[in-house]
Structures are given as C-alpha cells and as structure tokens.
Design a protein around this motif. Sequence first.
Motif, PDB file in Angstrom:
ATOM      1  N   HIS A 226       6.274  -6.383 -11.971  1.00 56.21           N
ATOM      2  CA  HIS A 226       6.854  -5.903 -10.707  1.00 56.21           C
ATOM      3  C   HIS A 226       7.884  -4.801 -10.953  1.00 56.21           C
ATOM      4  O   HIS A 226       8.925  -4.738 -10.300  1.00 56.21           O
ATOM      5  N   VAL A 227       7.568  -3.912 -11.908  1.00 58.01           N
ATOM      6  CA  VAL A 227       8.491  -2.859 -12.330  1.00 58.01           C
ATOM      7  C   VAL A 227       7.840  -1.494 -12.114  1.00 58.01           C
ATOM      8  O   VAL A 227       6.646  -1.317 -12.351  1.00 58.01           O
ATOM      9  N   ALA A 228       8.644  -0.546 -11.669  1.00 52.30           N
ATOM     10  CA  ALA A 228       8.178   0.829 -11.509  1.00 52.30           C
ATOM     11  C   ALA A 228       9.244   1.794 -12.012  1.00 52.30           C
ATOM     12  O   ALA A 228      10.436   1.491 -11.996  1.00 52.30           O
ATOM     13  N   GLU A 229       8.781   2.962 -12.440  1.00 48.99           N
ATOM     14  CA  GLU A 229       9.669   4.069 -12.762  1.00 48.99           C
ATOM     15  C   GLU A 229       9.509   5.094 -11.645  1.00 48.99           C
ATOM     16  O   GLU A 229       8.379   5.445 -11.269  1.00 48.99           O
ATOM     17  N   ILE A 230      10.641   5.557 -11.130  1.00 53.06           N
ATOM     18  CA  ILE A 230      10.637   6.469  -9.995  1.00 53.06           C
ATOM     19  C   ILE A 230      11.493   7.685 -10.326  1.00 53.06           C
ATOM     20  O   ILE A 230      12.669   7.553 -10.672  1.00 53.06           O
TER      21      ILE A 230
ATOM     22  N   THR B 264      14.388   2.934 -13.204  1.00 47.56           N
ATOM     23  CA  THR B 264      13.467   1.824 -13.443  1.00 47.56           C
ATOM     24  C   THR B 264      13.930   0.689 -12.546  1.00 47.56           C
ATOM     25  O   THR B 264      15.102   0.295 -12.588  1.00 47.56           O
ATOM     26  N   LEU B 265      13.000   0.206 -11.715  1.00 51.55           N
ATOM     27  CA  LEU B 265      13.326  -0.819 -10.718  1.00 51.55           C
ATOM     28  C   LEU B 265      12.357  -1.976 -10.789  1.00 51.55           C
ATOM     29  O   LEU B 265      11.188  -1.802 -11.148  1.00 51.55           O
TER      30      LEU B 265
ATOM     31  N   PRO C 293       0.803  -1.230   0.000  1.00 51.19           N
ATOM     32  CA  PRO C 293       0.000   0.000   0.000  1.00 51.19           C
ATOM     33  C   PRO C 293       0.835   1.279   0.000  1.00 51.19           C
ATOM     34  O   PRO C 293       0.444   2.266  -0.591  1.00 51.19           O
ATOM     35  N   GLU C 294       1.999   1.282   0.671  1.00 53.13           N
ATOM     36  CA  GLU C 294       2.816   2.499   0.727  1.00 53.13           C
ATOM     37  C   GLU C 294       3.571   2.760  -0.572  1.00 53.13           C
ATOM     38  O   GLU C 294       4.143   3.820  -0.766  1.00 53.13           O
ATOM     39  N   PHE C 295       3.559   1.787  -1.485  1.00 56.42           N
ATOM     40  CA  PHE C 295       4.242   1.957  -2.765  1.00 56.42           C
ATOM     41  C   PHE C 295       3.180   1.925  -3.863  1.00 56.42           C
ATOM     42  O   PHE C 295       2.797   0.876  -4.347  1.00 56.42           O
ATOM     43  N   ALA C 296       2.670   3.101  -4.211  1.00 53.44           N
ATOM     44  CA  ALA C 296       1.612   3.224  -5.205  1.00 53.44           C
ATOM     45  C   ALA C 296       1.947   4.383  -6.139  1.00 53.44           C
ATOM     46  O   ALA C 296       2.870   5.157  -5.876  1.00 53.44           O
ATOM     47  N   LEU C 297       1.196   4.505  -7.203  1.00 53.06           N
ATOM     48  CA  LEU C 297       1.383   5.592  -8.152  1.00 53.06           C
ATOM     49  C   LEU C 297       1.347   6.935  -7.423  1.00 53.06           C
ATOM     50  O   LEU C 297       0.467   7.162  -6.592  1.00 53.06           O
TER      51      LEU C 297
ATOM     52  N   PHE D  72      11.631  11.227  -3.968  1.00 55.66           N
ATOM     53  CA  PHE D  72      11.382  10.157  -4.923  1.00 55.66           C
ATOM     54  C   PHE D  72       9.881  10.029  -5.116  1.00 55.66           C
ATOM     55  O   PHE D  72       9.134   9.950  -4.135  1.00 55.66           O
ATOM     56  N   THR D  73       9.433  10.018  -6.376  1.00 58.95           N
ATOM     57  CA  THR D  73       8.010   9.951  -6.693  1.00 58.95           C
ATOM     58  C   THR D  73       7.769   8.844  -7.709  1.00 58.95           C
ATOM     59  O   THR D  73       8.395   8.835  -8.776  1.00 58.95           O
ATOM     60  N   VAL D  74       6.871   7.922  -7.386  1.00 59.00           N
ATOM     61  CA  VAL D  74       6.536   6.827  -8.298  1.00 59.00           C
ATOM     62  C   VAL D  74       5.777   7.412  -9.488  1.00 59.00           C
ATOM     63  O   VAL D  74       4.743   8.061  -9.319  1.00 59.00           O
ATOM     64  N   GLN D  75       6.304   7.171 -10.693  1.00 64.87           N
ATOM     65  CA  GLN D  75       5.711   7.703 -11.920  1.00 64.87           C
ATOM     66  C   GLN D  75       4.840   6.671 -12.645  1.00 64.87           C
ATOM     67  O   GLN D  75       3.773   7.018 -13.142  1.00 64.87           O
TER      68      GLN D  75
END
Length: 137
Positions: free
Chosen positions: A107-111, A130-131, A3-7, A97-100
Amino acid sequence: MTPEFALQATHKHAFRFSQTDVEAFARVTGDNNPLHLDADFAAKTPFKRPIIHGMLGASIFTKVLGTEFPGYGSIYMSQTTEFLRPMFVDTDYEATFTVQTINPEKHVAEILGEIRDKQTGKVTTRGMATLMHREKI
C-alpha cells in the motif's frame, strides 16, 4: 487501490501565500531570517525582495498528499525536496503531483511533486514523497 489513484495519475492544486502567512510561519518555526521578513534587507540580495521560506512553499506537499491526493489517512514515509527557484508572496503557483510507482502489496506509492510559478511556468520546488495508504493504494 482506488481507480483515481493509479500509475501516472496526476492531481493539481493552485495556491498562493501572503506576507501574513510568511510571518505566521516565521513565528511557528522561529526562522526569522530577514530575507523573508525585511524588504530593505532583501533588496540587497540577489532576489531584490523578500522570498518565502522554502519549507513554507514545500508545505503544500503535506497539505495535498495528506488531505487531497491520496488524501486523509495517508502516512508520510519520506520526502526529498529540491529548492530550484525562489518563491514570492502574492504570486500564483500550481503544484502538480504525479504517481511514479505503486506497490499494492505494501500500500505504498512514490509521488513526484512539482511547484510551478503559474505566470512563468518555471518549476520552483520539486520533491519525491513516499506514502502509505491502506485504502487508496
């Protein structure tokens, strides 16, 4: 995805580097450019004093993304970096840091990471990471 890691989720990290940190970075990397190490040399540049290595400043990205947000277990896939302003020793900075984007299937995000001088509020360094993280993304 946790939940703490969202768009659009954000994470902030305050930091500073000392001249000892700069000297250690120079030893490890072999980058002994006098712009970072010699006050007399740096005084003759547009900066008027030594600046820290750009990659030392940007190293806060890997520290935070690998240990705090999303944290342990992160796999770096790519990083872009822009060096917009010089950074100096013994100066307070804050990285935001902002999740884009998030691709939960992979399971990939751009930050987006931005480093700001806390006194001036000006962005010194900006980059997109990209992580991959199997448990948190």
